[in-house]
Design a protein around this motif. Structure first.
Motif: not given
Length: 458
Positions: A56, A61, A83
């Motif tokens: 993210w 992305d 993540s």
């Protein structure tokens, strides 16, 4: 050994700083990027050994960036995804796109280091398997204990301790690649990749792309110089290098960077370069097919590998080595050479050098049935021996029809070129045009026949 290079891509400054400091303490070289665009630019400048990629991020992305790299065939190193809000679906998608692993935030330092170590080790094993397949047909070190081989190994040991360019000369089959690999194995970067390419097998119009890579829009194709970073690049048949590739190589050697085809970035390189040639590159320089300045750059440390017939006392040891090798790698039955057979082969001329010896051993192990290889069997396997030309042919008074074919052909070529050189008064350009032969090949032919064109001038 050269430190492995890791690219960390994360939009959080604290994460970038923490991970960077930890990895540097572990001995890695690290660069960081806060978004996909910075990551692309850093990968453009230098091929990483591994990428730690956050999913993210503002803008593009991490999954989309990974997909772009996969689609453009530029996913050339392990990628570990990170993540803080990952799902099983996200991890599966990352794996499908080629990610090596997936780790969750907050990061466990121990787990992160273990994932990195495993990914780099896995990549290293892939490269080692490729290298082992290349090495199966040849010794891992220069075999032989003759004074010539002992001296050559000592020279190679000294050369390996320096970053100097190495130019290896020798006929086909003498073991130039064996010495190149030996120099690499004794150097400080022995734990990194040894990459080999035969220049003469690369199409001329694609040579620069193959060596230095290319760029177009967002697509990067890494060349051999990118892939060999931190390791050794061995370029055989260097005399076949195209003019454009020669120019790029000269710039790289002098400036310490190279530029990909279609790009303008100056990419520093840290590669140990070893070159080889079967003939004297001065012939190519004289024929204007090889850049004189490049020749001077790469010929600082020449290593001359002699023909096998120059150190025949190593033949028995080489025979034993290749017998053992064929038994181990090909599953062939053990056979040993009788003393008369070994003595006969010590006096054989070996026009194909060590490669010919290796092929002979394989042939005898496959076709023979008795445990002992006799002299008669060896003679039958190699056929009639052709004497090696080693004298001024013009001094040979025998009739052409009384000579073996090879000597008869060389006798005619010598007398033919001798006659034509007298007509053009030693002018090689005119001679090349007259005999319809490319100048580089003409110089090699005259050298092999011991003809000096300068003696024919006015």
């Amino acid at each position: 050994m050269t430190a492995q290079y890791i690219l960390v891509v994360d939009d959080e400054p604290d994460i970038r700083q923490l991970v960077s400091e930890i990895l540097e303490d572990e001995g890695y070289e690290v660069e960081t990027a806060e978004n996909a665009e910075e990551a692309k630019e850093l990968r453009r400048k230098r091929r990483p050994d591994l990428v730690l990629l956050d999913i993210w991020m503002p803008g593009q992305d991490g999954i989309s960036l990974l997909k772009d790299w996969q689609n453009s065939s530029s996913l050339v190193c392990p990628v570990i995804m990170m993540s803080g809000h990952g799902t099983i679906e996200t991890a599966v998608e990352a794996t499908r796109l080629g990610a090596h692993d997936f780790i969750e935030k907050p990061l466990s330092i121990a787990k992160m280091l273990l994932c990195i170590e495993n990914a780099l080790r896995s990549e290293q094993l892939v490269q080692e398997n490729k290298e082992l397949r290349d090495q199966i047909s040849q010794p891992q070190y220069p075999v032989g204990n003759s004074p010539i081989m002992v001296k050559l190994r000592e020279q190679a040991d000294r050369i390996s301790k320096h970053n100097s360019l190495v130019l290896i000369y020798g006929e086909g089959g003498v073991g130039k690649e064996v010495f190149a690999r030996y120099i690499h194995s004794q150097s400080d970067n022995s734990g990194r990749l040894f990459l080999k390419s035969t220049v003469s097998l690369i199409p001329k119009d694609n040579m620069s792309n193959e060596l230095f890579g290319s760029e177009s829009d967002d697509k990067i194709t890494y060349g051999l110089f990118d892939q060999a970073q931190g390791g050794t690049l061995y370029l055989s048949d260097i005399g076949a290098l195209s003019k454009d590739a020669q120019k790029r190589l000269l710039i790289a050697l002098r400036q310490g960077y190279f530029t990909r085809v279609g790009g303008d970035s100056h990419i520093p390189f840290n590669v140990k370069l070893i070159f080889s040639s079967q003939h004297d590159l001065r012939d190519d320089v004289e024929a204007d097919s090889f850049d004189k300045e490049l020749y001077l750059e790469i010929s600082v440390v020449p290593l001359m590998i002699p023909e096998l017939r120059e150190h025949p006392e190593d033949v028995p040891e080489l025979l034993n080595y290749y017998v053992d090798q064929q038994i181990e790698h090909e599953g062939l039955p053990y056979r040993h050479f009788s003393v008369p057979a070994q003595n006969f082969l010590r006096n054989y001329q070996w026009l194909g050098n060590i490669r010919e010896l290796s092929n002979l051993v394989q042939r005898l192990l496959i076709l023979g049935t008795d445990s002992e290889i006799t002299q008669e069997e060896v003679e039958e396997a190699i056929g009639t021996e052709i004497p090696v030309f080693s004298q001024e042919l013009s001094q040979n008074s025998d009739s052409l029809f009384e000579l073996p074919l090879r000597q008869a052909r060389e006798q005619f070529e010598h007398d033919y070129l001798d006659h034509q050189l007298k007509l053009v008064e030693g002018n090689v350009s005119k001679l090349a045009e007259l005999v319809q032969m490319e100048r580089t090949h003409l110089y090699r032919k005259m050298r092999s026949l011991k003809i000096d064109p300068k003696k024919y001038g006015k």
